[in-house]
Scaffold this active site. Structure first.
Site, PDB file in Angstrom:
ATOM      1  N   LYS A 103     -12.081   1.526  -7.733  1.00  0.00           N
ATOM      2  CA  LYS A 103     -12.276   2.965  -7.926  1.00  0.00           C
ATOM      3  C   LYS A 103     -12.500   3.235  -9.412  1.00  0.00           C
ATOM      4  CE  LYS A 103     -10.684   6.980  -5.544  1.00  0.00           C
ATOM      5  NZ  LYS A 103      -9.799   7.425  -4.487  1.00  0.00           N
TER       6      LYS A 103
ATOM      7  N   ARG B 139      -4.874  19.916  10.753  1.00  0.00           N
ATOM      8  CA  ARG B 139      -4.761  18.648  11.493  1.00  0.00           C
ATOM      9  C   ARG B 139      -3.454  18.562  12.283  1.00  0.00           C
ATOM     10  NH1 ARG B 139      -7.839  14.081   9.506  1.00  0.00           N
ATOM     11  NH2 ARG B 139      -9.903  14.904   9.923  1.00  0.00           N
TER      12      ARG B 139
ATOM     13  N   GLU C 247      -1.462  13.925   8.617  1.00  0.00           N
ATOM     14  CA  GLU C 247      -0.846  15.257   8.707  1.00  0.00           C
ATOM     15  C   GLU C 247      -0.124  15.461  10.032  1.00  0.00           C
ATOM     16  OE1 GLU C 247      -3.932  14.618   7.643  1.00  0.00           O
ATOM     17  OE2 GLU C 247      -4.003  15.351   5.586  1.00  0.00           O
TER      18      GLU C 247
HETATM   19  C1  LIG Z   1      -7.300  15.290   6.456  1.00  0.00           C
HETATM   20  C2  LIG Z   1      -7.390  15.089   4.962  1.00  0.00           C
HETATM   21  N1  LIG Z   1      -6.262  14.881   4.245  1.00  0.00           N
HETATM   22  C3  LIG Z   1      -6.339  14.709   2.918  1.00  0.00           C
HETATM   23  C4  LIG Z   1      -7.549  14.726   2.277  1.00  0.00           C
HETATM   24  C5  LIG Z   1      -7.634  14.628   0.772  1.00  0.00           C
HETATM   25  N2  LIG Z   1      -8.349  13.401   0.351  1.00  0.00           N
HETATM   26  C6  LIG Z   1      -9.633  13.396  -0.007  1.00  0.00           C
HETATM   27  S1  LIG Z   1     -10.180  11.902  -0.422  1.00  0.00           S
HETATM   28  C7  LIG Z   1      -8.673  11.219  -0.152  1.00  0.00           C
HETATM   29  C8  LIG Z   1      -8.451   9.767  -0.399  1.00  0.00           C
HETATM   30  C9  LIG Z   1      -9.354   8.951   0.424  1.00  0.00           C
HETATM   31  O1  LIG Z   1      -9.091   7.619   0.144  1.00  0.00           O
HETATM   32  P1  LIG Z   1     -10.050   6.512   0.698  1.00  0.00           P
HETATM   33  O2  LIG Z   1     -10.455   6.830   2.079  1.00  0.00           O
HETATM   34  O3  LIG Z   1      -9.430   5.186   0.463  1.00  0.00           O
HETATM   35  O4  LIG Z   1     -11.349   6.684  -0.179  1.00  0.00           O
HETATM   36  P2  LIG Z   1     -11.518   6.535  -1.772  1.00  0.00           P
HETATM   37  O5  LIG Z   1     -11.346   7.904  -2.352  1.00  0.00           O
HETATM   38  O6  LIG Z   1     -10.473   5.590  -2.262  1.00  0.00           O
HETATM   39  O7  LIG Z   1     -12.892   6.026  -1.939  1.00  0.00           O
HETATM   40  C10 LIG Z   1      -7.760  12.165   0.272  1.00  0.00           C
HETATM   41  C11 LIG Z   1      -6.355  11.915   0.586  1.00  0.00           C
HETATM   42  C12 LIG Z   1      -8.697  14.945   3.062  1.00  0.00           C
HETATM   43  N3  LIG Z   1      -9.909  15.000   2.516  1.00  0.00           N
HETATM   44  N4  LIG Z   1      -8.582  15.112   4.388  1.00  0.00           N
END
Ligand SMILES: Cc1ncc(C[n+]2csc(CCOP(=O)(O)OP(=O)(O)O)c2C)c(N)n1
Length: 642
Positions: A282, A397, A369
Site C-alpha cells: 500500500k 450493513r 458490521e
Molecule cells: C462496509 C464498509 N465498511 C467499511 C468501509 C471503509 N473502508 C474503505 S476501504 C477499507 C479498507 C479496505 O481494505 P482492503 O480491501 O484490503 O483494500 P486496500 O485499501 O488495502 O487496497 C475500508 C475499511 C467500507 N468502504 N465499506
C-alpha cells in the site's frame, strides 16, 4: 510520459508489448502522485494497485470482459487507463469524477461501489448471467485482503465454489485495511506467504507457467498446466480444496509481466472460479512512506517531494470524532464494563485512541458490521456495556442485527454514528442520510443527536447510562468550538432544550441543524420575525409535551434536519401532531434532504444547495412570511374580539 499521453483507452494499452508495461505502470504511478499531491484522494490505496490495473486491462478485453472493483477507492489507475486521465484532478470534487466507481461515469465501471466486500457477489451474478445468456466474456473481480474477510465476500466465496461458474478473483493482498488488517483470514493469508520463500515460489510458478501451451492448444492441456501451477503453489487446504477455488500465487503484484502471465493462466480455467493471489504494498511510491500507515490509505494534498501533508494554518476546533474518542477514554476509565468497538475504521471513529489506551477493552472487528452488532449484543447479555462507533452509512450493513439481536432483546448497546449527514467528497455511497428513518421505526431504541461537541460528550455518557439500546448521530468534521472541559453530564431522555423564545414561529432543529437555526433566527429578528428555536436532542422519544405545546402556540413550525426527509425527524414530528389531532391549526414545514441521490462535493456547498445552512433556513422562513402575517392578524383580531 512516453506512453501514457497516448493511452486513451485500454485498447491503446493492449497495442503495446508486454515489455513496455512496467514503464506504463511507472508513468501511471507518477501521474497519480502528481495529481493527488495537489487534490488529495485515496492516494496510498490507488498507488498500491497500479500494476494490477495495468495487467488486468492488458489481459482482459475490457469493457467486453467485466472488471469488478471492490470498494473502488483503489481504482485511480483504472480511471486513468479508461479515458479519464485528464479529469483525474477533479476527483471527489463537485461536478468532477467520483472517488469510487459509478456505472454512470464510465462503461468500464461495470459495478458501482463505495462500500466494501460487494465485488465477488456482483461478479458472480454477472458470470451466472453470462452463462444463462450463453454469452462469452470473462469476469474478473479485484478485492483487497481486508474486504475479502467481509461477511458478504465470504458468502460469495461459498456460493462461487459451489456453482462452478467461470470467474477470476484477483486478490490485492497488502496486509492492510485502512489500519493493519485484522482477523483469522489475515493470519491465513500470511501463512500462505510464509509457507515458502517468495523467490522459490516465484520460480516454481514461473516454470509452470512457462510450460503452458500457447493460445490454440487444447484447453485440456491448458487446464492441466493450470492444475500444475496450482499444485506448485502453496495450498493450505481451505480456500482451494474446501471452497472449490483454484489458486494461482502468490505473485508479485508490482511486477506487471508476472501479473500478466498469472492472469492469462487464470483466464484458461474454464471449470470454476480461480483466485490469483497478488502481493502488493500500500502506498507504493509514496514519498517518504512513514510508518504511519493511515497516511497510506488516503491523503489530502501533500508535498510531492517529502510526502508531508499541506495543512491550512487555521487552528480548528477538534473534530466530533476526536471528542468522541476522548470522552470514551474518560468514561472507560471510570467504568470497566464499557467496551469499545470499530468495524475497520479505528482512526475514522476515534477508536484508535481507545485501542491505544485500553487494548483489552477495545476491538477492531474488521469490515464486519453485521457481526459487530451481534458481537455487541452478546457482550451486553453478559453485563458489558458495548459502544460501537460506526459510520452511519456502514451501519446500514448491520440493520437486521440491530433489530433482531439488539433492539428486540432490549440490550444495553450504544451505537455512536459518526459521519451522519452529508459527508462531502466521498459522495452518495458515504452520506449518512438514512439512519433516522431506518432506526426510529422499531421499539426500544433511544435516538439522539447533539447540537455541538460538548453535548456530544453528554450524549455518549447518557447513551451508555441508559439501560437499553441507544444511538447517537453526529456529523463529519470539526465541532463548533465550544468549551468541552466540563465532565459529561446526564441528559433527561426525551427532553428537548428551548434555546430561544419567540412569538411568530418555532424552529425545531435536530443535531447539526441546531446552530444554523439559531443563526437564522438572529437574522430573522432583524427582519422583524421572532422565531423560537428548540434543540430537539431526541427524535425517539420526542419531547411530546413541548412539541404539542408549541403546536398550540404557533401556527407555523419548521423542522430542520441533516437527513432524508422521508421517515426522518420532521416526519416523526408530523406523526406526533397527527396522533394528537394537532395538525389542524399548525402548518408544519419540513426542511431536510429531498428524495434524491446526493452527489459528491464540498459538504458546505451541498448543504447550501439543499437549504441546510443558516442562509437556507432564513430564506425558507422568509418565503413563508405570509403565513406569519396571517397568523399575526388572526391573533390581533382575536384579541380585539376578546
Ligand atoms: C462496509 C464498509 N465498511 C467499511 C468501509 C471503509 N473502508 C474503505 S476501504 C477499507 C479498507 C479496505 O481494505 P482492503 O480491501 O484490503 O483494500 P486496500 O485499501 O488495502 O487496497 C475500508 C475499511 C467500507 N468502504 N465499506
Amino acid at each position: 510520459m512516453r506512453f501514457l499521453s497516448e493511452i486513451n483507452s485500454p485498447a491503446d494499452l493492449r497495442r503495446l508489448t508486454i515489455e513496455d508495461l512496467q514503464e506504463v505502470a511507472d508513468e501511471v504511478r507518477q501521474f497519480i502522485l502528481e495529481t493527488t499531491s495537489r487534490v488529495g484522494g485515496h492516494t496510498g490505496a490507488s498507488l498500491g494497485a497500479v500494476e494490477l490495473a495495468v495487467a488486468m486491462h492488458y489481459v482482459f478485453d475490457t469493457p467486453h470482459d467485466r472488471l469488478v472493483w471492490d470498494v473502488g477507492h483503489q481504482a485511480y489507475a483504472h480511471k486513468i487507463l479508461t479515458g479519464r486521465r485528464d479529469q483525474l484532478h477533479t476527483i471527489k470534487q463537485y461536478g468532477g469524477l467520483s472517488g469510487f466507481l459509478r456505472r454512470e461515469e464510465s462503461e468500464y465501471d461495470t459495478f458501482g461501489a463505495g462500500h466494501a466486500s460487494t465485488s465477488l457477489s456482483a461478479a458472480l451474478g454477472m458470470a451466472i448471467a453470462r452463462d444463462k445468456k450463453k454469452d462469452d466474456f470473462h469476469v474478473c473481480a479485484l478485492i483487497g485482503d481486508a474486504s475479502l474477510a467481509g461477511g458478504m465476500a465470504m458468502e460469495a466465496l461459498n456460493q462461487a465454489g459451489h456453482l462452478k461458474s467461470r470467474l477470476v478473483v484477483l486478490l490485492n493482498d497488502n496486509d492492510m485495511s485502512i489500519a493493519p488488517a485484522v482477523g483469522a483470514l489475515t493470519r491465513y493469508l500470511n501463512r500462505i506467504k510464509q509457507a515458502q520463500s517468495y523467490h522459490h515460489l516465484k520460480e516454481e510458478i514461473g516454470d509452470t507457467l512457462d510450460s503452458v501451451p500457447g493460445v490454440g492448444h487444447s484447453l485440456r492441456r491448458a487446464a492441466k498446466s493450470v492444475k500444475d501451477a496450482i499444485a506448485a503453489a502453496v495450498l493450505p487446504g481451505a480456500l482451494v480444496n474446501e471452497l472449490g477455488f483454484k489458486y494461482i500465487g502468490y505473485v508479485d503484484g508490482h511486477n506487471v509481466p508476472m501479473l500478466v502471465r498469472a492472469l492469462e493462466e487464470a483466464k484458461k480455467v474454464n471449470d470454476g472460479p480461480v483466485i490469483v493471489h497478488a502481493l502488493t504494498t500500500k502506498g507504493k511510491g509514496f514519498p517518504n512512506p512513514e510508518k504511519n500507515y493511515y497516511a497510506y490509505h488516503a491523503t489530502g494534498p501533500y508535498d510531492i517531494k517529502t510526502g508531508a501533508p499541506i495543512k491550512s494554518n487555521k487552528s480548528a476546533p477538534p473534530t466530533y470524532t476526536d471528542v468522541f474518542g476522548e470522552a470514551m477514554c474518560e468514561l472507560m476509565a471510570r467504568d470497566d464494563r464499557i467496551v469499545a468497538l470499530t468495524a475497520a475504521m479505528p482512526d475514522g471513529t476515534g477508536v484508535d485512541k481507545i485501542l491505544a489506551k485500553f487494548p483489552d477493552r477495545a476491538f477492531d472487528v474488521g469490515i464486519a458490521e453485521q457481526h459487530a452488532m451481534t458481537f455487541c449484543a452478546g457482550m451486553a447479555c453478559e453485563g458489558l456495556k458495548p459502544v460501537a462507533a460506526i459510520y452511519s452509512t456502514f451501519l446500514q450493513r448491520g440493520f437486521d442485527q440491530l433489530i433482531h439481536d439488539i433492539f428486540l432483546q432490549n440490550l444495553d448497546v450504544t451505537i455512536a454514528m459518526d459521519r451522519a449527514g452529508i459527508v462531502g467528497a466521498d459522495g452518495p455511497t458515504h452520506h449518512g442520510l438514512l439512519d433516522i428513518a431506518y432506526l426510529r421505526g422499531y421499539p426500544n431504541v433511544v435516538l439522539m443527536a447533539p447540537k455541538d461537541e460538548a453535548e456530544l460528550r453528554d450524549m455518549v455518557h447518557t447513551a451508555i447510562q441508559y439501560k437499553g439500546p441507544a444511538a447517537l448521530r453526529y456529523p463529519r468534521g470539526n465541532g463548533i468550538g465550544v468549551d468541552i472541559s466540563a465532565p459529561p453530564k446526564l441528559l433527561e431522555i426525551g427532553k428537548a432544550e428551548v434555546l430561544r423564545e419567540g412569538k411568530d414561529l418555532a424552529i425545531l432543529a435536530y443535531g447539526s441543524m441546531v446552530m444554523p437555526s439559531m443563526k437564522a433566527a438572529e437574522k430573522l429578528a432583524h427582519e422583524g420575525i421572532d422565531a423560537a428555536v428548540v434543540n430537539a436532542r431526541f427524535v425517539k422519544p420526542l419531547d411530546k409535551e413541548l412539541i404539542l405545546s408549541l403546536a398550540g402556540k404557533f401556527s407555523l413550525i419548521f423542522t430542520v434536519e441533516e437527513a432524508y426527509l422521508a421517515g426522518g425527524f420532521g416526519s416523526a414530528v408530523l406523526e406526533l401532531l397527527e396522533e394528537n389531532s394537532a395538525l389542524a391549526k399548525t402548518h408544519v414545514i419540513r426542511m431536510g434532504v429531498p428524495d434524491k441521490i446526493i452527489t459528491h462535493g464540498d459538504a458546505k456547498l451541498l448543504l447550501a444547495k439543499y437549504g441546510l445552512d443558516s442562509e437556507g433556513i432564513f430564506t425558507k422562513i422568509i418565503e413563508n412570511r405570509d403565513i406569519i402575517e396571517d397568523s399575526r392578524s388572526t391573533k390581533t383580531r382575536l384579541k380585539a374580539i376578546k
